[in-house]
Motif scaffolding. Structure first.
Motif, mmCIF file in Angstrom:
data_model
loop_
_atom_site.group_PDB
_atom_site.id
_atom_site.type_symbol
_atom_site.label_atom_id
_atom_site.label_comp_id
_atom_site.label_asym_id
_atom_site.label_seq_id
_atom_site.Cartn_x
_atom_site.Cartn_y
_atom_site.Cartn_z
ATOM 1 N N PHE A 100 -9.998 -7.381 -1.363
ATOM 2 C CA PHE A 100 -11.202 -6.563 -1.210
ATOM 3 C C PHE A 100 -11.864 -6.772 0.153
ATOM 4 N N ASP A 101 -12.009 -8.038 0.576
ATOM 5 C CA ASP A 101 -12.700 -8.327 1.833
ATOM 6 C C ASP A 101 -11.974 -7.712 3.026
ATOM 7 N N VAL A 102 -10.650 -7.731 2.988
ATOM 8 C CA VAL A 102 -9.862 -7.139 4.075
ATOM 9 C C VAL A 102 -10.006 -5.620 4.074
ATOM 10 N N LEU A 103 -9.972 -5.030 2.870
ATOM 11 C CA LEU A 103 -10.166 -3.586 2.770
ATOM 12 C C LEU A 103 -11.507 -3.174 3.366
ATOM 13 N N LEU A 104 -12.548 -3.938 3.060
ATOM 14 C CA LEU A 104 -13.885 -3.610 3.547
ATOM 15 C C LEU A 104 -13.918 -3.652 5.076
ATOM 16 N N LYS A 105 -13.287 -4.649 5.662
ATOM 17 C CA LYS A 105 -13.262 -4.744 7.124
ATOM 18 C C LYS A 105 -12.418 -3.634 7.742
ATOM 19 N N ARG A 106 -11.313 -3.300 7.103
ATOM 20 C CA ARG A 106 -10.466 -2.221 7.623
ATOM 21 C C ARG A 106 -11.230 -0.903 7.664
ATOM 22 N N LEU A 107 -12.005 -0.656 6.615
ATOM 23 C CA LEU A 107 -12.670 0.642 6.484
ATOM 24 C C LEU A 107 -14.001 0.711 7.233
ATOM 25 N N THR A 108 -14.757 -0.383 7.236
ATOM 26 C CA THR A 108 -16.048 -0.355 7.927
ATOM 27 C C THR A 108 -15.911 -0.629 9.421
ATOM 28 N N GLY A 109 -14.746 -1.143 9.832
ATOM 29 C CA GLY A 109 -14.560 -1.491 11.236
ATOM 30 C C GLY A 109 -13.914 -0.411 12.078
ATOM 31 N N ARG A 110 -13.677 0.767 11.495
ATOM 32 C CA ARG A 110 -12.967 1.817 12.230
ATOM 33 C C ARG A 110 -13.799 2.375 13.382
#
Length: 216
Positions: free
Chosen positions: A117-127
């Protein structure tokens, strides 16, 4: 090879689907693409879908399944397919199984690209995207070499989409967990689930997927 692709938003499904289409010579069947193409072509199912969409409603499962049935009749699915975007819940999964049994093309694998989950959040919010050439970066994992400057075109118009915020992304992931994640157990119970770690180099993830699918 007949595959349903599973994974949360940001798991890298789209990238891996494109790689698998080349490796196995099978098409990626995206239900979103099917809907857009049917509406644009004005097919009977497309007209029905457009009525629902224009009214602000959801396109019914029956219409989507009809489009999938038509798509599977095309010659490029002879070797199989990668189904992306459907099913999204257990009811749709059962309906899909019934359809595929009727056309004698049952699934061989439910492929899960698993990411924390934490990686997904960074992938999506960091674009970050370049307004000039559309190159996409990630401020956490793949930032531009010089902050605020596009590596490809040298432009300084890098922007963060307003809907790529933690609250919106968190809600998307919550919907996935509530509706789509139960499919993992559904396909596991059928002995079809193949699980691959979606963190790492793209090439390594592809090789791990191939190793899992080699057992099908």
């Amino acid at each position: 090879m007949r595959i349903v692709l599973l994974g949360a938003p940001g798991s890298g499904k789209g990238t891996q689907a494109q790689r698998l289409t080349d490796i196995y010579n099978i098409p990626q069947i995206s239900t979103g693409d099917l809907l857009r193409a049917a509406v644009a072509a004005g097919t009977e199912l497309g007209k029905q879908a457009k009525i629902a969409m224009d009214a602000g409603g959801l396109v019914s499962d029956e219409i989507v399944l009809g489009m999938i049935r038509e798509r599977l009749q095309q010659s490029d699915t002879a070797n199989g397919f990668i189904l992306d975007g459907f099913p999204r819940n257990l009811t749709q999964a059962a309906s899909l199984d019934k359809l595929l049994a009727e056309v004698d093309q049952p699934l061989q694998a439910g492929l899960l690209i698993d990411v924390d989950f934490d990686v997904l959040l960074k992938r999506l919010t960091g674009r970050l995207s370049c307004k000039d050439c559309s190159t996409v970066y990630n401020r956490y994992f793949s930032p531009p070499a010089q902050e605020g400057v596009c590596d490809k075109c040298g432009g300084t118009n890098l922007y963060h989409r307003a809907d790529d915020n933690e609250e919106t992304i968190g809600n998307r992931l919550k919907v996935y967990e509530e509706n789509t994640a139960p499919l993992i157990n559904y396909y596991a119970d059928q002995g079809l689930l193949k699980r691959v770690n979606g963190i790492g180099e793209m090439e390594d993830i592809t090789k791990a997927i191939q190793a899992e699918l080699a057992t099908v």
